[in-house]
Design a protein around this motif. Structure first.
Motif, PDB file in Angstrom:
ATOM      1  N   ASN A  45       0.828  -1.209   0.000  1.00 33.28           N
ATOM      2  CA  ASN A  45       0.000   0.000   0.000  1.00 33.28           C
ATOM      3  C   ASN A  45       0.863   1.261   0.000  1.00 33.28           C
ATOM      4  N   ARG A  46       2.122   1.078  -0.305  1.00 33.75           N
ATOM      5  CA  ARG A  46       3.067   2.196  -0.394  1.00 33.75           C
ATOM      6  C   ARG A  46       3.930   2.003  -1.639  1.00 33.75           C
ATOM      7  N   ASP A  47       3.301   1.579  -2.735  1.00 34.03           N
ATOM      8  CA  ASP A  47       4.086   1.191  -3.912  1.00 34.03           C
ATOM      9  C   ASP A  47       4.972   2.310  -4.433  1.00 34.03           C
ATOM     10  N   ALA A  48       4.510   3.544  -4.315  1.00 35.62           N
ATOM     11  CA  ALA A  48       5.323   4.654  -4.808  1.00 35.62           C
ATOM     12  C   ALA A  48       6.627   4.778  -4.022  1.00 35.62           C
ATOM     13  N   TRP A  49       6.641   4.284  -2.794  1.00 39.41           N
ATOM     14  CA  TRP A  49       7.833   4.323  -1.965  1.00 39.41           C
ATOM     15  C   TRP A  49       8.624   3.012  -2.037  1.00 39.41           C
ATOM     16  N   ALA A  50       7.913   1.899  -2.159  1.00 40.38           N
ATOM     17  CA  ALA A  50       8.533   0.593  -1.925  1.00 40.38           C
ATOM     18  C   ALA A  50       8.980  -0.125  -3.191  1.00 40.38           C
ATOM     19  N   THR A  51       8.804   0.475  -4.342  1.00 38.07           N
ATOM     20  CA  THR A  51       9.265  -0.178  -5.585  1.00 38.07           C
ATOM     21  C   THR A  51      10.037   0.821  -6.430  1.00 38.07           C
ATOM     22  N   ASP A  52      11.034   0.302  -7.135  1.00 34.76           N
ATOM     23  CA  ASP A  52      11.813   1.145  -8.049  1.00 34.76           C
ATOM     24  C   ASP A  52      12.670   0.243  -8.919  1.00 34.76           C
ATOM     25  N   PHE A  53      13.024   0.715 -10.100  1.00 31.21           N
ATOM     26  CA  PHE A  53      13.907  -0.052 -10.982  1.00 31.21           C
ATOM     27  C   PHE A  53      15.363   0.089 -10.567  1.00 31.21           C
ATOM     28  N   SER A  54      15.666   1.055  -9.729  1.00 32.73           N
ATOM     29  CA  SER A  54      17.036   1.283  -9.277  1.00 32.73           C
ATOM     30  C   SER A  54      17.161   0.913  -7.806  1.00 32.73           C
ATOM     31  N   VAL A  55      18.117   0.017  -7.488  1.00 31.52           N
ATOM     32  CA  VAL A  55      18.309  -0.394  -6.101  1.00 31.52           C
ATOM     33  C   VAL A  55      18.763   0.792  -5.258  1.00 31.52           C
ATOM     34  N   ALA A  56      19.644   1.621  -5.811  1.00 31.77           N
ATOM     35  CA  ALA A  56      20.158   2.766  -5.050  1.00 31.77           C
ATOM     36  C   ALA A  56      19.029   3.743  -4.713  1.00 31.77           C
ATOM     37  N   ARG A  57      18.190   4.062  -5.705  1.00 27.04           N
ATOM     38  CA  ARG A  57      17.087   4.978  -5.451  1.00 27.04           C
ATOM     39  C   ARG A  57      16.088   4.373  -4.452  1.00 27.04           C
ATOM     40  N   LEU A  58      15.885   3.064  -4.557  1.00 28.66           N
ATOM     41  CA  LEU A  58      14.956   2.397  -3.661  1.00 28.66           C
ATOM     42  C   LEU A  58      15.458   2.464  -2.219  1.00 28.66           C
ATOM     43  N   LYS A  59      16.753   2.254  -2.035  1.00 26.03           N
ATOM     44  CA  LYS A  59      17.318   2.342  -0.679  1.00 26.03           C
ATOM     45  C   LYS A  59      17.135   3.744  -0.106  1.00 26.03           C
ATOM     46  N   ASP A  60      17.417   4.748  -0.935  1.00 23.90           N
ATOM     47  CA  ASP A  60      17.260   6.132  -0.465  1.00 23.90           C
ATOM     48  C   ASP A  60      15.799   6.423  -0.115  1.00 23.90           C
ATOM     49  N   ARG A  61      14.880   5.953  -0.952  1.00 25.81           N
ATOM     50  CA  ARG A  61      13.469   6.230  -0.725  1.00 25.81           C
ATOM     51  C   ARG A  61      12.963   5.526   0.532  1.00 25.81           C
ATOM     52  N   MET A  62      13.383   4.264   0.728  1.00 25.99           N
ATOM     53  CA  MET A  62      12.938   3.526   1.900  1.00 25.99           C
ATOM     54  C   MET A  62      13.514   4.133   3.179  1.00 25.99           C
ATOM     55  N   SER A  63      14.733   4.606   3.075  1.00 23.54           N
ATOM     56  CA  SER A  63      15.338   5.270   4.258  1.00 23.54           C
ATOM     57  C   SER A  63      14.567   6.534   4.611  1.00 23.54           C
ATOM     58  N   ALA A  64      14.196   7.270   3.562  1.00 23.27           N
ATOM     59  CA  ALA A  64      13.434   8.511   3.799  1.00 23.27           C
ATOM     60  C   ALA A  64      12.058   8.178   4.383  1.00 23.27           C
ATOM     61  N   LEU A  65      11.430   7.071   3.909  1.00 26.62           N
ATOM     62  CA  LEU A  65      10.124   6.668   4.410  1.00 26.62           C
ATOM     63  C   LEU A  65      10.211   6.330   5.896  1.00 26.62           C
ATOM     64  N   VAL A  66      11.224   5.546   6.253  1.00 29.26           N
ATOM     65  CA  VAL A  66      11.405   5.155   7.662  1.00 29.26           C
ATOM     66  C   VAL A  66      11.635   6.383   8.535  1.00 29.26           C
ATOM     67  N   GLU A  67      12.430   7.314   8.038  1.00 27.30           N
ATOM     68  CA  GLU A  67      12.707   8.541   8.814  1.00 27.30           C
ATOM     69  C   GLU A  67      11.423   9.358   8.996  1.00 27.30           C
ATOM     70  N   ASP A  68      10.637   9.474   7.901  1.00 32.24           N
ATOM     71  CA  ASP A  68       9.393  10.238   7.992  1.00 32.24           C
ATOM     72  C   ASP A  68       8.422   9.616   8.983  1.00 32.24           C
ATOM     73  N   ILE A  69       8.320   8.276   8.950  1.00 31.67           N
ATOM     74  CA  ILE A  69       7.413   7.588   9.858  1.00 31.67           C
ATOM     75  C   ILE A  69       7.880   7.750  11.298  1.00 31.67           C
ATOM     76  N   ASN A  70       9.184   7.632  11.514  1.00 28.91           N
ATOM     77  CA  ASN A  70       9.719   7.783  12.869  1.00 28.91           C
ATOM     78  C   ASN A  70       9.523   9.232  13.362  1.00 28.91           C
TER      79      ASN A  70
END
Length: 252
Positions: free
Chosen positions: A227-252
């Protein structure tokens, strides 16, 4: 005998500001629930409370509860009940309640596409409706040798409004050639389904299901459902890591 003839009311919405488009008819609707709804297999049964369906129930009760238990109903109405899934409840009930049914299908359904739409052609009410129109005569006769017999006539393909009305004029003079329909176990009169698929192995069988066979798959799931596909999927592993880190920080 009692005879009820009419063109049942139809109201898609409250155009005249009468405020009664959702009016409840407690007794009548309870009768629909006991008969048409009880005989339907589908979950969504709202269409069985349409005004023209209510008219069939209203008239049927006046025939069936008459002292002589005999009479005739003849309605010109929407013919959607002939083929709809929820209409199986109406079809089964009519078979139970009446000796003979005569259904003249005037076609005219404007909601199809392509060749099927062209076959339906004009509606006898012109632009007044976009639905299939049927003339339905229901006969209750305790002395009849018939019980639940369906006499059916299709007016034909590609006919204009004028051609259909001319055919109906002739039907007043000479009885049409009726086809006897045999309903299947699903309550279908027309367009009867092919049950051969039931012999195929199911894709999966739910726990506790009584369906035959194990199923092609013994376990399955929705897959990745974040339910967070815009955050949790990407064709680039590097971009995905950055996005997931930002998501975790925002949630925290």
């Amino acid at each position: 005998i009692r005879v009820i003839v009419g063109n049942p009311p139809y109201r898609a919405n409250d155009k005249d500001n009468t405020g009664n488009q959702n009016m409840k008819y407690e007794y009548l609707d309870s009768r629909i629930e006991e008969t048409y709804v009880a005989n339907a297999d589908v979950n969504n049964k709202n269409s069985l409370y349409d005004h023209y369906i209510r008219a069939f129930r209203w008239a049927s009760d006046r025939i069936l509860k008459d002292g002589n238990d005999s009479g005739i109903i003849c309605f010109v109405s929407n013919g959607g009940w002939l083929t709809s899934a929820s209409g199986a409840g109406v079809r089964r009930s009519l078979i139970e309640e009446f000796n003979s049914m005569y259904v003249y299908n005037l076609r005219g359904n404007a909601r199809g596409q392509g060749e099927e739409r062209r076959k339906e052609a004009d509606n006898v009410f012109d632009s007044g409706t976009r639905t299939t129109i049927t003339i339905t005569m229901l006969v209750k006769n305790p002395a009849s040798e018939e019980h639940g017999v369906i006499h059916y006539k299709d007016i034909g393909d590609y006919l204009s409004r004028e051609e259909k009305l001319d055919i109906l004029k002739n039907a007043v003079v000479e009885d049409p050639e009726w086809e006897i329909l045999t309903p299947d176990e699903h309550g279908d009169w027309l367009n009867q389904r092919d049950d051969s698929y039931q012999n195929f192995i199911p894709m999966g069988v739910l726990k506790g299901s009584k369906k035959l066979g194990t199923g092609l798959f013994t376990m399955w799931s929705l897959g990745v459902a974040t339910n967070r596909d815009a955050w949790a999927t990407d064709f680039s592993v590097a971009r995905l890591k950055d996005r997931m880190s930002a998501l975790v920080e925002d949630i925290n």
